[in-house]
Design a protein around this motif. Structure first.
Motif, PDB file in Angstrom:
ATOM      1  N   HIS A  54       0.836  -1.194   0.000  1.00 36.55           N
ATOM      2  CA  HIS A  54       0.000   0.000   0.000  1.00 36.55           C
ATOM      3  C   HIS A  54       0.875   1.249   0.000  1.00 36.55           C
ATOM      4  N   ILE A  55       0.605   2.126  -0.960  1.00 38.49           N
ATOM      5  CA  ILE A  55       1.281   3.421  -1.043  1.00 38.49           C
ATOM      6  C   ILE A  55       0.279   4.493  -0.629  1.00 38.49           C
ATOM      7  N   PRO A  56       0.576   5.310   0.347  1.00 35.85           N
ATOM      8  CA  PRO A  56      -0.397   6.324   0.792  1.00 35.85           C
ATOM      9  C   PRO A  56      -0.602   7.412  -0.262  1.00 35.85           C
ATOM     10  N   PRO A  57      -1.787   7.994  -0.318  1.00 31.39           N
ATOM     11  CA  PRO A  57      -2.081   9.038  -1.323  1.00 31.39           C
ATOM     12  C   PRO A  57      -1.530  10.396  -0.913  1.00 31.39           C
ATOM     13  N   ILE A  58      -0.236  10.460  -0.708  1.00 31.86           N
ATOM     14  CA  ILE A  58       0.351  11.673  -0.158  1.00 31.86           C
ATOM     15  C   ILE A  58       0.472  12.786  -1.196  1.00 31.86           C
ATOM     16  N   ILE A  59       0.575  12.440  -2.485  1.00 39.96           N
ATOM     17  CA  ILE A  59       0.751  13.485  -3.500  1.00 39.96           C
ATOM     18  C   ILE A  59      -0.489  14.372  -3.623  1.00 39.96           C
ATOM     19  N   PRO A  60      -1.696  13.820  -3.840  1.00 35.01           N
ATOM     20  CA  PRO A  60      -2.863  14.717  -3.930  1.00 35.01           C
ATOM     21  C   PRO A  60      -3.145  15.455  -2.632  1.00 35.01           C
ATOM     22  N   LEU A  61      -2.898  14.794  -1.491  1.00 36.78           N
ATOM     23  CA  LEU A  61      -3.103  15.460  -0.208  1.00 36.78           C
ATOM     24  C   LEU A  61      -2.183  16.661  -0.063  1.00 36.78           C
ATOM     25  N   LEU A  62      -0.895  16.449  -0.310  1.00 39.85           N
ATOM     26  CA  LEU A  62       0.078  17.519  -0.110  1.00 39.85           C
ATOM     27  C   LEU A  62      -0.122  18.640  -1.128  1.00 39.85           C
ATOM     28  N   ARG A  63      -0.497  18.283  -2.348  1.00 40.30           N
ATOM     29  CA  ARG A  63      -0.741  19.317  -3.356  1.00 40.30           C
ATOM     30  C   ARG A  63      -1.888  20.232  -2.921  1.00 40.30           C
ATOM     31  N   THR A  64      -2.969  19.637  -2.400  1.00 35.87           N
ATOM     32  CA  THR A  64      -4.107  20.435  -1.936  1.00 35.87           C
ATOM     33  C   THR A  64      -3.704  21.329  -0.774  1.00 35.87           C
ATOM     34  N   LEU A  65      -2.959  20.786   0.179  1.00 38.84           N
ATOM     35  CA  LEU A  65      -2.557  21.569   1.344  1.00 38.84           C
ATOM     36  C   LEU A  65      -1.648  22.737   0.956  1.00 38.84           C
ATOM     37  N   LEU A  66      -0.763  22.513  -0.002  1.00 38.55           N
ATOM     38  CA  LEU A  66       0.143  23.588  -0.408  1.00 38.55           C
ATOM     39  C   LEU A  66      -0.585  24.657  -1.225  1.00 38.55           C
ATOM     40  N   GLN A  67      -1.586  24.229  -1.986  1.00 38.20           N
ATOM     41  CA  GLN A  67      -2.362  25.206  -2.753  1.00 38.20           C
ATOM     42  C   GLN A  67      -3.291  26.016  -1.851  1.00 38.20           C
ATOM     43  N   ARG A  68      -3.720  25.411  -0.761  1.00 41.64           N
ATOM     44  CA  ARG A  68      -4.597  26.100   0.198  1.00 41.64           C
ATOM     45  C   ARG A  68      -3.955  26.004   1.593  1.00 41.64           C
ATOM     46  N   PRO A  69      -2.881  26.725   1.854  1.00 48.34           N
ATOM     47  CA  PRO A  69      -2.116  26.578   3.102  1.00 48.34           C
ATOM     48  C   PRO A  69      -2.931  26.858   4.357  1.00 48.34           C
ATOM     49  N   GLU A  70      -4.077  27.537   4.240  1.00 45.09           N
ATOM     50  CA  GLU A  70      -4.907  27.767   5.423  1.00 45.09           C
ATOM     51  C   GLU A  70      -5.451  26.460   5.989  1.00 45.09           C
ATOM     52  N   LEU A  71      -5.463  25.388   5.180  1.00 43.95           N
ATOM     53  CA  LEU A  71      -5.962  24.095   5.649  1.00 43.95           C
ATOM     54  C   LEU A  71      -5.050  23.475   6.710  1.00 43.95           C
ATOM     55  N   PHE A  72      -3.762  23.821   6.699  1.00 42.53           N
ATOM     56  CA  PHE A  72      -2.842  23.258   7.696  1.00 42.53           C
ATOM     57  C   PHE A  72      -3.300  23.577   9.116  1.00 42.53           C
ATOM     58  N   ALA A  73      -3.998  24.693   9.298  1.00 40.60           N
ATOM     59  CA  ALA A  73      -4.460  25.064  10.635  1.00 40.60           C
ATOM     60  C   ALA A  73      -5.514  24.105  11.166  1.00 40.60           C
ATOM     61  N   TYR A  74      -6.171  23.353  10.261  1.00 41.71           N
ATOM     62  CA  TYR A  74      -7.209  22.411  10.692  1.00 41.71           C
ATOM     63  C   TYR A  74      -6.628  21.049  11.073  1.00 41.71           C
ATOM     64  N   VAL A  75      -5.373  20.790  10.716  1.00 40.90           N
ATOM     65  CA  VAL A  75      -4.780  19.467  10.926  1.00 40.90           C
ATOM     66  C   VAL A  75      -4.389  19.309  12.397  1.00 40.90           C
ATOM     67  N   LYS A  76      -5.117  18.464  13.116  1.00 36.99           N
ATOM     68  CA  LYS A  76      -4.879  18.269  14.549  1.00 36.99           C
ATOM     69  C   LYS A  76      -4.125  16.972  14.849  1.00 36.99           C
ATOM     70  N   THR A  77      -4.371  15.950  14.043  1.00 33.21           N
ATOM     71  CA  THR A  77      -3.774  14.636  14.287  1.00 33.21           C
ATOM     72  C   THR A  77      -3.133  14.114  13.009  1.00 33.21           C
ATOM     73  N   VAL A  78      -1.867  13.716  13.104  1.00 35.42           N
ATOM     74  CA  VAL A  78      -1.152  13.141  11.957  1.00 35.42           C
ATOM     75  C   VAL A  78      -0.502  11.841  12.396  1.00 35.42           C
ATOM     76  N   SER A  79      -0.753  10.773  11.639  1.00 36.82           N
ATOM     77  CA  SER A  79      -0.125   9.482  11.918  1.00 36.82           C
ATOM     78  C   SER A  79       0.526   8.961  10.645  1.00 36.82           C
ATOM     79  N   LEU A  80       1.842   8.854  10.667  1.00 38.44           N
ATOM     80  CA  LEU A  80       2.611   8.266   9.571  1.00 38.44           C
ATOM     81  C   LEU A  80       2.980   6.860  10.003  1.00 38.44           C
ATOM     82  N   HIS A  81       2.230   5.916   9.503  1.00 39.34           N
ATOM     83  CA  HIS A  81       2.324   4.556  10.032  1.00 39.34           C
ATOM     84  C   HIS A  81       2.642   3.579   8.915  1.00 39.34           C
ATOM     85  N   GLY A  82       3.362   2.527   9.261  1.00 34.96           N
ATOM     86  CA  GLY A  82       3.608   1.469   8.296  1.00 34.96           C
ATOM     87  C   GLY A  82       4.337   0.315   8.929  1.00 34.96           C
TER      88      GLY A  82
END
Length: 454
Positions: A54-82
């Motif tokens: 399984h490869i995580p969908p990090i490219i579309p996620l990161l592209r959206t966050l960088l295009q709309r940087p105000e979204l980073f303020a909503y990110v409360k929990t991040v888990s990088l797991h494998g």
């Protein structure tokens, strides 16, 4: 007729809280008003699971966050797991077909990190650049309260560690973690490449995060314990989960944690030649002395034995002292230690009331078999009858002894020695009086990283 978007924000938010996470992107497409309400729910939790299939969908996620940087303020929990990759030479590749890298590279360069060139090269590698993109995600987090990173994102990789240290110590143009409360950083030992296990410098830097109240971290004992920027102030730390670190170094951390409430400490004794502090001596008196730094408020767990069960057979130790000093820890409510370690070097467990503080409410007793300096997975000197003989006197004198005790959990290891006694569970229930006795399967401690939705 009133439109849904005309409802008060509190009502809209409450209704959207019942919408399945997978449907929130569709809610965002309805109109701008609903998107404003749905975005905080959609981006509050980011879980990226990376394993061989399984490869995580990090490219579309990161592209959206960088295009709309105000979204980073909503990110409360991040888990990088494998889960750790199997022993294969290849790494699962990220599909970079027709992927423009300019936005990612520009975002990296804006950080002004001293390792920017290295970071950009990692991105340009294409299929193996997941760690570089994950590092870019972490670099832009500011309002996150819980962050977990483990295994594949750490093992043999250095970029995420560099990003974390840059955010903690600088110099860089990355926003600091202003709200971070819970950090979990865990790596399984890599038996193939010992150098991958040398993560002390990365792990110890996490103790400089000024707002964190819980740290869960794995170490590899260094030759010399040294704080990278002087002793940190750890009054804010209330919960600590430490893997692999020896007692001498745990003492250096605990001496600074004046308000610690919970300690989960796993130290595997393996006589590992690559670990200069791995010892064949278990000194219970010294362990009690180490824990005395936090005796005023403590929940304690100790695992004794090698990390892999197949290595248990005939593992020899010199055993000194006992845990009798724990009787003075009058604020421990949860105590979890191997049953056969309680008497120290003696072959027969002594009455629990001689070792367990009166304040204990939950007592967990793994059946780790070690007696007279030897750990073995088939120790015939301790079994179901011994479990009963240890607990029954306590039941007969309860509540005079251990008056606050509510439950004893007896854990059976993978040896299955207790499973062979079909009547043990019934016998334990029969002798209990005023507290529960449970016979449970025993599992080695591991990462407990997922927060919220899976």
């Amino acid at each position: 007729m009133a439109q849904f978007s005309d409802f008060p924000n509190e009502i809209i938010d409450h209704i959207l809280s019942f919408v399945p996470r997978c449907d929130l992107p569709n809610i965002c497409l309805v109109n701008k008003s609903l998107q404003v309400s749905a975005d905080p729910l959609l981006y509050s939790t980011i879980l990226l699971d990376w394993h061989f299939f399984h490869i995580p969908p990090i490219i579309p996620l990161l592209r959206t966050l960088l295009q709309r940087p105000e979204l980073f303020a909503y990110v409360k929990t991040v888990s990088l797991h494998g889960e750790p990759f199997p022993s294969r030479p290849e790494t699962p590749l990220l599909d970079m077909t027709n992927i423009a890298l300019d936005d990612f590279i520009a975002a990296i360069e804006r950080t002004q990190a001293p390792f920017t060139d290295y970071w950009v090269r990692k991105v340009r590698l294409g299929g193996t650049c997941i760690e570089a993109l994950a590092g870019l995600l972490i670099a832009n987090l500011s309002k996150t309260t819980r962050l977990a990173i483990n295994h594949n994102f750490i093992n043999g990789r250095h970029l995420i560690q560099k990003v974390l240290q840059a955010k903690i110590f600088g110099p860089c143009q990355m926003p600091p973690f202003s709200n971070l409360k819970d950090i979990r950083y865990y790596q399984n030992r890599d038996p193939s490449f010992a150098r991958y296990n040398v993560i002390f410098d990365d792990a110890i830097s996490l103790f400089y995060l000024p707002t964190v109240t819980h740290i869960s971290v794995s170490f590899w004992n260094p030759e010399v314990f040294q704080w990278p920027a002087g002793e940190p102030h750890l009054d804010h730390l209330t919960s600590l989960d430490i893997q692999w670190l020896c007692d001498a170094f745990v003492a250096k951390i605990l001496s600074l944690t004046r308000n610690l409430k919970s300690l989960f400490w796993t130290w595997h004794f393996e006589n590992d030649p690559d670990d200069p502090w791995d010892s064949s001596t278990i000194d219970f008196d010294n362990i009690v002395a180490v824990l005395s730094h936090v005796k005023e408020s403590l929940r304690f767990r100790l695992d004794v034995g090698p990390e892999e069960f197949e290595d248990w057979d005939e593992l020899e130790f010199t055993v000194l002292g006992s845990f009798s000093g724990l009787r003075d820890f009058d604020r421990i409510t949860h105590l979890d230690v191997p049953l056969t370690s309680l008497p120290g070097s003696g072959p027969k467990p002594l009455p629990l009331e001689q070792y367990v503080p009166d304040s204990v409410e939950i007592l967990s007793l793994p059946d780790v078999a070690f007696c007279e300096g030897r750990v073995t997975e088939d120790w015939s000197g301790f079994g179901a009858d011994d479990i009963v003989s240890v607990i029954q006197p306590l039941a007969e004198t309860y509540p005079t002894t251990l008056p606050r005790l509510r439950c004893i959990n007896v854990f059976d290891t993978k040896t299955g020695s207790f499973k062979r006694d079909a009547n043990l569970d019934a016998r334990l229930k029969e002798i209990s009086s005023g507290f529960d006795v449970q016979l449970l399967p025993y599992e080695l401690p591991g990462p407990r990283f997922y927060f919220g939705e899976g």
